[in-house]
Design a protein around this motif. Structure first.
Motif, PDB file in Angstrom:
ATOM      1  N   ALA A 209      47.613  63.132  72.871  1.00 25.06           N
ATOM      2  CA  ALA A 209      46.368  62.583  72.731  1.00 25.06           C
ATOM      3  C   ALA A 209      46.849  60.915  73.225  1.00 25.06           C
ATOM      4  CB  ALA A 209      45.926  62.612  71.305  1.00 25.06           C
ATOM      5  N   ASN A 210      48.076  60.663  72.828  1.00 24.14           N
ATOM      6  CA  ASN A 210      48.218  58.925  73.022  1.00 24.14           C
ATOM      7  C   ASN A 210      48.420  59.143  74.558  1.00 24.14           C
ATOM      8  OD1 ASN A 210      47.840  58.153  70.506  1.00 24.14           O
ATOM      9  ND2 ASN A 210      50.174  58.653  69.972  1.00 24.14           N
ATOM     10  N   PHE A 211      48.827  59.938  75.115  1.00 23.98           N
ATOM     11  CA  PHE A 211      49.420  59.909  76.529  1.00 23.98           C
ATOM     12  C   PHE A 211      48.149  59.941  77.509  1.00 23.98           C
ATOM     13  CE2 PHE A 211      50.665  62.229  80.560  1.00 23.98           C
ATOM     14  CZ  PHE A 211      51.464  61.386  80.937  1.00 23.98           C
ATOM     15  N   ALA A 212      47.176  60.900  76.698  1.00 22.56           N
ATOM     16  CA  ALA A 212      45.941  61.031  77.691  1.00 22.56           C
ATOM     17  C   ALA A 212      45.190  59.379  77.486  1.00 22.56           C
ATOM     18  CB  ALA A 212      45.022  62.162  76.892  1.00 22.56           C
ATOM     19  N   GLN A 213      45.133  58.918  76.555  1.00 25.57           N
ATOM     20  CA  GLN A 213      44.541  57.587  76.352  1.00 25.57           C
ATOM     21  C   GLN A 213      45.246  56.447  77.203  1.00 25.57           C
ATOM     22  OE1 GLN A 213      41.740  56.757  74.015  1.00 25.57           O
ATOM     23  NE2 GLN A 213      41.928  55.039  75.831  1.00 25.57           N
ATOM     24  N   GLN A 214      46.544  56.556  77.196  1.00 26.90           N
ATOM     25  CA  GLN A 214      47.145  55.579  78.155  1.00 26.90           C
ATOM     26  C   GLN A 214      46.837  55.969  79.795  1.00 26.90           C
ATOM     27  OE1 GLN A 214      51.510  56.261  77.861  1.00 26.90           O
ATOM     28  NE2 GLN A 214      51.128  55.785  75.639  1.00 26.90           N
ATOM     29  N   LEU A 215      46.613  57.120  79.894  1.00 21.97           N
ATOM     30  CA  LEU A 215      46.106  57.586  81.373  1.00 21.97           C
ATOM     31  C   LEU A 215      44.658  57.242  81.752  1.00 21.97           C
ATOM     32  CD1 LEU A 215      47.891  60.765  82.242  1.00 21.97           C
ATOM     33  CD2 LEU A 215      48.563  58.433  82.919  1.00 21.97           C
ATOM     34  N   GLN A 216      43.721  57.394  80.701  1.00 22.42           N
ATOM     35  CA  GLN A 216      42.381  57.027  80.449  1.00 22.42           C
ATOM     36  C   GLN A 216      42.243  55.300  81.010  1.00 22.42           C
ATOM     37  OE1 GLN A 216      40.636  58.652  77.226  1.00 22.42           O
ATOM     38  NE2 GLN A 216      41.103  60.672  77.652  1.00 22.42           N
ATOM     39  N   ASN A 217      43.259  54.707  80.333  1.00 27.59           N
ATOM     40  CA  ASN A 217      43.114  53.185  80.714  1.00 27.59           C
ATOM     41  C   ASN A 217      43.295  53.078  82.193  1.00 27.59           C
ATOM     42  OD1 ASN A 217      42.581  52.807  77.816  1.00 27.59           O
ATOM     43  ND2 ASN A 217      44.732  52.559  77.548  1.00 27.59           N
ATOM     44  N   ILE A 218      44.077  53.747  82.710  1.00 29.63           N
ATOM     45  CA  ILE A 218      44.512  53.782  84.331  1.00 29.63           C
ATOM     46  C   ILE A 218      43.285  54.278  85.040  1.00 29.63           C
ATOM     47  CG2 ILE A 218      45.835  54.218  86.116  1.00 29.63           C
ATOM     48  CD1 ILE A 218      48.327  54.239  83.957  1.00 29.63           C
ATOM     49  N   CYS A 219      42.793  55.464  84.654  1.00 32.38           N
ATOM     50  CA  CYS A 219      42.086  56.286  85.278  1.00 32.38           C
ATOM     51  C   CYS A 219      40.440  56.411  84.353  1.00 32.38           C
ATOM     52  CB  CYS A 219      42.595  57.643  85.534  1.00 32.38           C
ATOM     53  SG  CYS A 219      41.770  58.877  86.485  1.00 32.38           S
ATOM     54  N   PRO A 220      39.439  55.642  84.810  1.00 30.51           N
ATOM     55  CA  PRO A 220      38.211  55.642  84.005  1.00 30.51           C
ATOM     56  C   PRO A 220      37.383  57.024  84.721  1.00 30.51           C
ATOM     57  CG  PRO A 220      37.951  54.299  85.852  1.00 30.51           C
ATOM     58  CD  PRO A 220      39.329  54.462  85.651  1.00 30.51           C
ATOM     59  N   ARG A 221      36.357  57.533  83.935  1.00 29.58           N
ATOM     60  CA  ARG A 221      35.487  58.673  84.283  1.00 29.58           C
ATOM     61  C   ARG A 221      34.980  58.627  85.568  1.00 29.58           C
ATOM     62  NH1 ARG A 221      34.647  62.500  80.294  1.00 29.58           N
ATOM     63  NH2 ARG A 221      35.474  61.867  78.175  1.00 29.58           N
ATOM     64  N   GLU A 222      34.755  57.494  86.012  1.00 29.12           N
ATOM     65  CA  GLU A 222      34.114  57.097  87.160  1.00 29.12           C
ATOM     66  C   GLU A 222      34.670  55.798  88.115  1.00 29.12           C
ATOM     67  OE1 GLU A 222      29.771  56.693  86.900  1.00 29.12           O
ATOM     68  OE2 GLU A 222      29.721  58.536  86.091  1.00 29.12           O
ATOM     69  N   GLY A 223      34.999  56.084  89.238  1.00 29.04           N
ATOM     70  CA  GLY A 223      35.780  54.740  89.866  1.00 29.04           C
ATOM     71  C   GLY A 223      37.269  55.108  89.805  1.00 29.04           C
ATOM     72  N   GLY A 224      37.881  54.026  90.457  1.00 32.89           N
ATOM     73  CA  GLY A 224      39.174  54.106  90.286  1.00 32.89           C
ATOM     74  C   GLY A 224      40.027  55.424  91.021  1.00 32.89           C
ATOM     75  N   ASP A 225      39.589  56.003  91.711  1.00 32.44           N
ATOM     76  CA  ASP A 225      40.046  57.206  92.395  1.00 32.44           C
ATOM     77  C   ASP A 225      41.540  56.845  92.720  1.00 32.44           C
ATOM     78  OD1 ASP A 225      37.850  58.320  91.635  1.00 32.44           O
ATOM     79  OD2 ASP A 225      37.138  58.974  93.711  1.00 32.44           O
ATOM     80  N   SER A 226      41.777  55.590  93.342  1.00 34.71           N
ATOM     81  CA  SER A 226      43.024  55.390  93.866  1.00 34.71           C
ATOM     82  C   SER A 226      44.062  55.011  93.134  1.00 34.71           C
ATOM     83  CB  SER A 226      43.069  54.525  95.373  1.00 34.71           C
ATOM     84  OG  SER A 226      42.356  55.262  96.193  1.00 34.71           O
ATOM     85  N   ASN A 227      43.686  54.762  91.602  1.00 31.92           N
ATOM     86  CA  ASN A 227      44.625  53.987  90.600  1.00 31.92           C
ATOM     87  C   ASN A 227      45.682  55.087  90.416  1.00 31.92           C
ATOM     88  OD1 ASN A 227      42.658  51.988  90.604  1.00 31.92           O
ATOM     89  ND2 ASN A 227      42.086  52.518  88.652  1.00 31.92           N
ATOM     90  N   LEU A 228      47.035  54.424  90.613  1.00 33.62           N
ATOM     91  CA  LEU A 228      48.019  55.163  90.294  1.00 33.62           C
ATOM     92  C   LEU A 228      48.695  55.393  89.073  1.00 33.62           C
ATOM     93  CD1 LEU A 228      49.862  54.079  93.550  1.00 33.62           C
ATOM     94  CD2 LEU A 228      48.533  56.071  93.499  1.00 33.62           C
ATOM     95  N   ALA A 229      49.276  56.428  88.724  1.00 34.20           N
ATOM     96  CA  ALA A 229      50.258  56.753  87.397  1.00 34.20           C
ATOM     97  C   ALA A 229      51.552  57.498  87.954  1.00 34.20           C
ATOM     98  CB  ALA A 229      49.647  57.471  86.365  1.00 34.20           C
ATOM     99  N   PRO A 230      52.443  57.120  87.209  1.00 28.57           N
ATOM    100  CA  PRO A 230      53.807  57.710  87.443  1.00 28.57           C
ATOM    101  C   PRO A 230      53.853  59.188  87.064  1.00 28.57           C
ATOM    102  CG  PRO A 230      54.285  56.251  85.716  1.00 28.57           C
ATOM    103  CD  PRO A 230      52.730  55.913  86.382  1.00 28.57           C
ATOM    104  N   LEU A 231      54.165  59.970  87.866  1.00 24.18           N
ATOM    105  CA  LEU A 231      54.490  61.392  87.508  1.00 24.18           C
ATOM    106  C   LEU A 231      55.495  61.645  86.445  1.00 24.18           C
ATOM    107  CD1 LEU A 231      54.183  63.036  91.134  1.00 24.18           C
ATOM    108  CD2 LEU A 231      52.616  63.357  88.985  1.00 24.18           C
TER     109      LEU A 231
END
Length: 313
Positions: A209-231
Motif C-alpha cells: 500500500a505504501n509503495f502504491a502511494q509512492q507511485l501514485q505521487n509520480i503517476c496520477p490517474r490522468e496525465g503524466g503518461d511519460s513520468n518515470l519510476a525505477p523498476l
C-alpha cells in the motif's frame, strides 16, 4: 574470477546454431573492444542508457529473431517496429547504436559487424558497466532487410500480462520458465513510464500500500503518461538482485513483474535469486545467450547494413 570461469565452462559445452564468440577475430579483431569503449562512455554519461541498450536487444530478439529489425526506420513501404506499442516513446539508445556502428566500421575499415551483433554485444557491455556479470556473446548474425510493427505488437510481452501469458509468450520463443524469471531480472536496472504501471497501482490488490502511494505521487490517474519510476526501487543503476527482493515485498512496478511471484516454480526462483546473486548471474547469462540465438540470420541470409537505420538497397 572463479564464477566467470564457471559460467564460460558451462556455456562452452552447448552448441548455438552457427554463432560463435570468435566470429570477428580475423575480419576485425578490434570490433569488440571498440563496442565496449563506446558503451562505456555512453553509460558513464547517463547510466540509464545501459538499461535502454539491454532492452533493445530483448525487443529485437522477440520479433522474428535477433536480426536488428528494431533499428530500421519507417519507409513508404514499411512501418518501423519503433512505432509498435511496446517501443513507441520508450525504446531509446538508437543514437548510441549509431555511434557504435560508425566507430566499429572505422575500426574494421568497412562494414563488417552487423547491427544485430552490435545490439547483442552492447547489451552484455551495458550489464558489465552496471556491475553485472559478463559472458561470451555468440556472434555472426546478419541484419534483416525489413521489419514489422504488427509482429512487434504481437510478440513482445506486455506489462499487463498474467503469469500464464508470460509463460506462453516465452515458450513461443523457445524460452522456458527459468529463462522468463532470469531474463525478467534485467528489470533490476531501468525505468518504466507511468502509462505502463498506472493500472497496477490503482487497481491491483497484490501491491504494498505504501509503495502504491509512492507511485501514485509520480503517476496520477490522468496525465503524466511519460513520468518515470525505477523498476528497482533500491539500486536502479546497479545490476543486482534488489528487483527480486522488491517482488517478495509486493513492490513490483509492473503487473507482469509481480506475476512472477504467482506460481510455484517461478515464485521459487524469485525467492532463490533474492538471496543468491551468483545463481541469478549464472542463470541470466545462460538465458540471454539462449535468447540471443532466437532465429538468427546467418550465412547468405540477410546483410551487413552500412547504416543500422536502413537496409542497404
Amino acid at each position: 574470477m572463479f564464477f566467470q570461469t564457471l559460467v564460460f565452462a558451462a556455456l562452452a559445452t552447448t552448441t548455438f546454431s552457427t554463432l560463435t564468440p570468435n566470429y570477428y577475430d580475423y575480419t576485425c579483431p578490434n570490433a569488440l573492444s571498440t563496442i565496449r569503449s563506446v558503451v562505456k562512455d555512453a553509460v558513464q554519461k547517463e547510466n540509464r542508457i545501459g538499461a535502454s541498450l539491454l532492452r533493445l536487444h530483448f525487443h529485437d530478439c522477440f520479433v522474428n529473431g535477433c536480426d536488428g529489425s528494431l533499428l530500421l526506420d519507417s519507409t513508404p513501404s514499411m512501418d518501423s517496429e519503433k512505432n509498435a506499442n511496446p517501443n513507441i516513446n520508450s525504446a531509446r539508445g538508437f543514437e548510441v547504436v549509431d555511434a557504435i556502428k560508425q566507430a566499429v566500421d572505422e575500426a574494421c575499415g568497412k562494414p563488417v559487424v552487423s547491427c544485430a551483433d552490435i545490439l547483442a554485444v552492447a547489451a552484455r557491455d551495458s550489464v558489465v558497466e552496471l556491475g553485472g556479470p559478463s559472458w561470451n556473446v555468440r556472434l555472426g548474425r546478419k541484419d534483416s532487410k525489413t521489419a514489422s510493427r504488427a509482429d512487434a505488437d504481437a510478440n513482445i510481452p506486455g506489462p499487463s500480462f498474467s503469469l500464464s501469458q508470460l509463460i506462453k509468450n516465452f515458450d513461443n520463443h523457445g524460452l522456458n520458465e527459468k529463462d522468463l524469471v532470469a531474463l525478467s531480472g534485467a528489470h533490476t536496472i531501468g525505468f518504466s513510464r507511468c502509462l505502463l504501471f498506472r493500472d497496477r497501482i490503482y487497481n491491483d490488490n497484490n501491491i504494498n500500500a505504501n509503495f502504491a502511494q509512492q507511485l501514485q505521487n509520480i503517476c496520477p490517474r490522468e496525465g503524466g503518461d511519460s513520468n518515470l519510476a525505477p523498476l528497482d526501487s533500491v539500486t536502479s543503476a546497479k545490476f543486482d538482485v534488489a528487483y527480486f527482493a522488491d517482488l517478495t515485498k509486493k513492490k513490483g512496478v509492473l503487473h507482469s513483474d509481480q506475476e512472477l511471484l504467482n506460481g510455484g516454480y517461478t515464485s521459487a526462483l524469485v525467492k532463490k535469486y533474492r538471496y543468491n546473486t551468483r545463481a541469478f548471474y549464472y542463470d541470466f547469462t545462460k538465458s540471454i545467450i539462449k535468447m540471443g540465438n532466437i532465429k538468427p540470420l546467418t550465412g547468405s541470409q540477410g546483410e551487413i547494413r552500412s547504416n543500422c537505420r536502413k537496409a542497404n538497397y
